[in-house]
Structure formats: C-alpha cells, structure tokens
Design a protein around this motif. Structure first.
Motif, PDB file in Angstrom:
ATOM      1  N   LEU A   1      44.354  20.932  43.171  1.00 25.45           N
ATOM      2  CA  LEU A   1      45.320  21.320  42.151  1.00 25.45           C
ATOM      3  C   LEU A   1      46.191  20.118  41.804  1.00 25.45           C
ATOM      4  CD1 LEU A   1      46.420  24.807  43.489  1.00 25.45           C
ATOM      5  CD2 LEU A   1      44.802  24.300  41.671  1.00 25.45           C
ATOM      6  N   VAL A   2      46.307  19.842  40.523  1.00 19.64           N
ATOM      7  CA  VAL A   2      47.063  18.695  40.048  1.00 19.64           C
ATOM      8  C   VAL A   2      48.087  19.197  39.042  1.00 19.64           C
ATOM      9  CG1 VAL A   2      46.917  16.478  38.858  1.00 19.64           C
ATOM     10  CG2 VAL A   2      45.057  17.209  40.355  1.00 19.64           C
ATOM     11  N   LYS A   3      49.346  18.747  39.195  1.00 21.65           N
ATOM     12  CA  LYS A   3      50.377  19.130  38.219  1.00 21.65           C
ATOM     13  C   LYS A   3      50.112  18.384  36.916  1.00 21.65           C
ATOM     14  CE  LYS A   3      53.794  20.298  41.551  1.00 21.65           C
ATOM     15  NZ  LYS A   3      54.846  21.231  41.435  1.00 21.65           N
ATOM     16  N   THR A   4      50.253  19.096  35.821  1.00 23.92           N
ATOM     17  CA  THR A   4      49.997  18.488  34.518  1.00 23.92           C
ATOM     18  C   THR A   4      50.983  19.024  33.485  1.00 23.92           C
ATOM     19  OG1 THR A   4      48.322  18.095  32.846  1.00 23.92           O
ATOM     20  CG2 THR A   4      48.274  20.229  33.917  1.00 23.92           C
ATOM     21  N   ASP A   5      51.168  18.284  32.446  1.00 23.51           N
ATOM     22  CA  ASP A   5      52.059  18.689  31.366  1.00 23.51           C
ATOM     23  C   ASP A   5      51.277  19.059  30.111  1.00 23.51           C
ATOM     24  OD1 ASP A   5      54.293  18.225  32.915  1.00 23.51           O
ATOM     25  OD2 ASP A   5      54.460  16.137  32.281  1.00 23.51           O
ATOM     26  N   ALA A   6      49.990  19.245  30.232  1.00 20.62           N
ATOM     27  CA  ALA A   6      49.157  19.539  29.072  1.00 20.62           C
ATOM     28  C   ALA A   6      48.506  20.919  29.245  1.00 20.62           C
ATOM     29  CB  ALA A   6      48.086  18.481  28.928  1.00 20.62           C
ATOM     30  N   ALA A   7      48.201  21.520  28.116  1.00 17.12           N
ATOM     31  CA  ALA A   7      47.500  22.792  28.127  1.00 17.12           C
ATOM     32  C   ALA A   7      46.268  22.653  27.251  1.00 17.12           C
ATOM     33  CB  ALA A   7      48.402  23.902  27.603  1.00 17.12           C
ATOM     34  N   ILE A   8      45.183  23.231  27.684  1.00 15.87           N
ATOM     35  CA  ILE A   8      43.949  23.192  26.909  1.00 15.87           C
ATOM     36  C   ILE A   8      43.762  24.579  26.294  1.00 15.87           C
ATOM     37  CG2 ILE A   8      41.466  22.931  27.015  1.00 15.87           C
ATOM     38  CD1 ILE A   8      41.881  21.050  29.389  1.00 15.87           C
ATOM     39  N   VAL A   9      43.630  24.615  24.992  1.00 20.03           N
ATOM     40  CA  VAL A   9      43.453  25.872  24.283  1.00 20.03           C
ATOM     41  C   VAL A   9      42.051  25.918  23.736  1.00 20.03           C
ATOM     42  CG1 VAL A   9      44.276  27.341  22.405  1.00 20.03           C
ATOM     43  CG2 VAL A   9      45.890  25.909  23.689  1.00 20.03           C
ATOM     44  N   LEU A  10      41.285  26.871  24.175  1.00 21.61           N
ATOM     45  CA  LEU A  10      39.904  27.009  23.718  1.00 21.61           C
ATOM     46  C   LEU A  10      39.829  28.071  22.628  1.00 21.61           C
ATOM     47  CD1 LEU A  10      38.089  26.931  27.154  1.00 21.61           C
ATOM     48  CD2 LEU A  10      38.419  25.053  25.560  1.00 21.61           C
ATOM     49  N   GLY A  11      39.077  27.818  21.604  1.00 21.21           N
ATOM     50  CA  GLY A  11      38.909  28.797  20.535  1.00 21.21           C
ATOM     51  C   GLY A  11      40.044  28.808  19.528  1.00 21.21           C
ATOM     52  N   ALA A  12      40.786  27.739  19.428  1.00 24.37           N
ATOM     53  CA  ALA A  12      41.922  27.692  18.503  1.00 24.37           C
ATOM     54  C   ALA A  12      41.521  27.298  17.095  1.00 24.37           C
ATOM     55  CB  ALA A  12      42.968  26.706  19.024  1.00 24.37           C
ATOM     56  N   ALA A  13      40.252  27.066  16.844  1.00 26.29           N
ATOM     57  CA  ALA A  13      39.804  26.607  15.533  1.00 26.29           C
ATOM     58  C   ALA A  13      39.520  27.764  14.590  1.00 26.29           C
ATOM     59  CB  ALA A  13      38.544  25.757  15.696  1.00 26.29           C
ATOM     60  N   VAL A  14      39.936  28.940  14.933  1.00 31.68           N
ATOM     61  CA  VAL A  14      39.653  30.114  14.088  1.00 31.68           C
ATOM     62  C   VAL A  14      40.583  30.151  12.901  1.00 31.68           C
ATOM     63  CG1 VAL A  14      39.572  32.640  14.019  1.00 31.68           C
ATOM     64  CG2 VAL A  14      38.753  31.392  16.015  1.00 31.68           C
TER      65      VAL A  14
END
Length: 54
Positions: free
Chosen positions: A41-54
């Motif tokens: 587990l790594v702390k991160t400041d980013a979020a990955i959003v899948l399927g946002a191209a709708v």
C-alpha cells in the motif's frame, strides 16, 4: 550398453527430473507464502477514474 545400464540411466534421469520438479514446487510455494507479508500500500494524491469518457 546393456539393458541393465539403460535402466539405471533412465532411473537417474527420472530422479533428476523429479528432484528438479520438487525444488521448483518448493520455491513456488515459498514465493507465494513470503509475498503475503509484503505491504504494497502506497499513499498517493491521485485518483484514477475509469469510464469517465462517457
């Protein structure tokens, strides 16, 4: 080569093969077992959003 020496040679090859198989199986088991204790587990400041191209 006599039949007896061919049989001994086959026995040695089979023993080597089974020994190698046992070593590889043991290594695989140890690898899976030891990976369970790894914390990835790594702390991160980013979020990955899948399927946002709708």
């Amino acid at each position: 080569m006599t039949r007896k020496s061919i049989g001994k040679m086959i026995d040695k090859v089979l023993l080597c093969f089974l020994s190698l198989l046992a070593i590889l199986t043991g290594y695989s088991i140890y690898s899976v077992w030891s990976f369970g204790g790894v914390n990835q587990l790594v702390k991160t400041d980013a979020a990955i959003v899948l399927g946002a191209a709708v």
